[in-house]
Write an enzyme that holds these catalytic residues in place. Structure first.
Site, mmCIF file in Angstrom:
data_model
loop_
_atom_site.group_PDB
_atom_site.id
_atom_site.type_symbol
_atom_site.label_atom_id
_atom_site.label_comp_id
_atom_site.label_asym_id
_atom_site.label_seq_id
_atom_site.Cartn_x
_atom_site.Cartn_y
_atom_site.Cartn_z
ATOM 1 N N LEU A 102 0.873 -1.166 0.000
ATOM 2 C CA LEU A 102 0.000 0.000 0.000
ATOM 3 C C LEU A 102 0.912 1.217 0.000
ATOM 4 O O LEU A 102 1.910 1.252 0.733
ATOM 5 C CB LEU A 102 -0.899 0.016 1.252
ATOM 6 C CG LEU A 102 -1.998 -1.052 1.333
ATOM 7 C CD1 LEU A 102 -2.799 -0.875 2.619
ATOM 8 C CD2 LEU A 102 -2.926 -0.982 0.132
ATOM 9 N N ASP A 103 0.590 2.220 -0.813
ATOM 10 C CA ASP A 103 1.419 3.419 -0.892
ATOM 11 C C ASP A 103 1.558 4.064 0.484
ATOM 12 O O ASP A 103 0.722 3.863 1.370
ATOM 13 C CB ASP A 103 0.798 4.431 -1.852
ATOM 14 C CG ASP A 103 0.710 3.887 -3.271
ATOM 15 O OD1 ASP A 103 1.450 2.943 -3.592
ATOM 16 O OD2 ASP A 103 -0.110 4.419 -4.046
ATOM 17 N N ILE A 104 2.569 4.866 0.648
ATOM 18 C CA ILE A 104 2.836 5.503 1.930
ATOM 19 C C ILE A 104 1.659 6.361 2.406
ATOM 20 O O ILE A 104 1.402 6.475 3.604
ATOM 21 C CB ILE A 104 4.137 6.350 1.855
ATOM 22 C CG1 ILE A 104 4.556 6.809 3.256
ATOM 23 C CG2 ILE A 104 3.969 7.521 0.889
ATOM 24 C CD1 ILE A 104 5.942 7.424 3.294
ATOM 25 N N THR A 106 -1.537 5.708 1.585
ATOM 26 C CA THR A 106 -2.756 4.898 1.519
ATOM 27 C C THR A 106 -2.972 4.175 2.836
ATOM 28 O O THR A 106 -2.030 3.647 3.431
ATOM 29 C CB THR A 106 -2.679 3.875 0.375
ATOM 30 O OG1 THR A 106 -2.533 4.575 -0.872
ATOM 31 C CG2 THR A 106 -3.939 3.016 0.317
ATOM 32 N N HIS A 187 0.665 1.976 -8.119
ATOM 33 C CA HIS A 187 -0.248 3.134 -7.992
ATOM 34 C C HIS A 187 -1.500 2.959 -8.857
ATOM 35 O O HIS A 187 -2.019 3.935 -9.422
ATOM 36 C CB HIS A 187 0.447 4.430 -8.411
ATOM 37 C CG HIS A 187 1.568 4.847 -7.498
ATOM 38 N ND1 HIS A 187 1.523 4.698 -6.128
ATOM 39 C CD2 HIS A 187 2.770 5.418 -7.774
ATOM 40 C CE1 HIS A 187 2.651 5.168 -5.598
ATOM 41 N NE2 HIS A 187 3.426 5.603 -6.575
#
Length: 237
Positions: A102-104, A106, A187
């Site tokens: 998961l993105d930073i 998110t 992403h």
């Protein structure tokens, strides 16, 4: 494996704590008291007791993390906090890792486990495991957007995504969307909205396969999955 590792894996304490337990004479293997932590045991055939009670060995651990923003999905990093810093120490000897990324910025459901086979099955492009997200977006979802997601959108690098499900709604905080994707490109959700001239302002993963994030689990909190929850998560073969 070493006796102290066996007992620690069973949740009886940290390695240092179970070493003290063994030294005190509280542990027996096949009916014989053992006081040395380095003694090796066979998890499949040996009977281990602690304080007279048989200890059942477990090999894997499965954790649900409600990931907050500001943490990266990695086991270690020299500069940025990782999700592993949120995992209680009692689980670290299992050497778990985050399944996928998961993105930073998110939030939401991230599985932490040491089960490499399950991780592979969940991440395999051939499995098309559904992942559900909720996003706050810049503009409302249109019927054209829904159709585009359903047919697959072309990302900025020319890749056409698999069909995805899209629903839109709004409240006092703005425009929202629920998205179900069946792959995990870099992403991806953000880039899919960019492909239809929209922008993600906030993103949270709420479900992986058939298992939903527990609503009562606070950001940054971790807990073990139940057997019933694990069954919802495991892909069909």
């Amino acid at each position: 494996m070493r006796l102290d590792r066996f007992l620690a894996d069973c949740g009886l304490g940290t390695r240092s704590e179970v070493k003290k337990m063994i030294k005190s004479g509280a542990v027996a293997v096949n009916g014989k008291t053992i006081t040395k932590a380095e003694v090796h045991v066979d998890a499949d055939s040996d009977t281990v007791t602690a304080f007279g009670t048989e200890v059942e060995y477990r090999k894997f651990v499965y954790l649900m993390l409600n990931k907050p923003q500001g943490y990266i999905s990695a086991t270690r990093d020299g500069r940025t906090p990782t999700v592993m810093e949120l995992v209680p120490e009692e689980y670290l000897h299992f050497e778990p890792f985050p399944v996928g990324r998961l993105d930073i910025d998110t939030e939401g459901f991230l599985l932490i486990t040491n089960d490499g086979d399950l991780a592979h099955r969940l991440l395999s492009p051939k499995k098309h495991i559904p992942k559900t997200y909720v996003a706050r977006i810049q503009k409302p979802v249109t019927e054209r957007d829904i159709k585009a997601f359903r047919e697959g959108v072309v990302l900025d690098d020319g890749y056409k995504t698999l069909p995805a499900e899209l629903k839109g709604f709004e409240d006092k905080n703005g425009f929202w969307a629920e998205i179900v994707i069946h792959e995990g490109k870099f992403h991806q959700v953000k880039r899919m909205f960019e492909a239809v001239s929209n922008k993600v302002l906030y993103l949270k993963r709420t479900k992986m396969n058939k298992l939903a994030l527990e609503e009562e689990l606070e950001l940054g909190e971790v807990r073990e999955l139940t057997d019933e929850e694990l069954a919802l998560l495991v892909p069909e073969k």
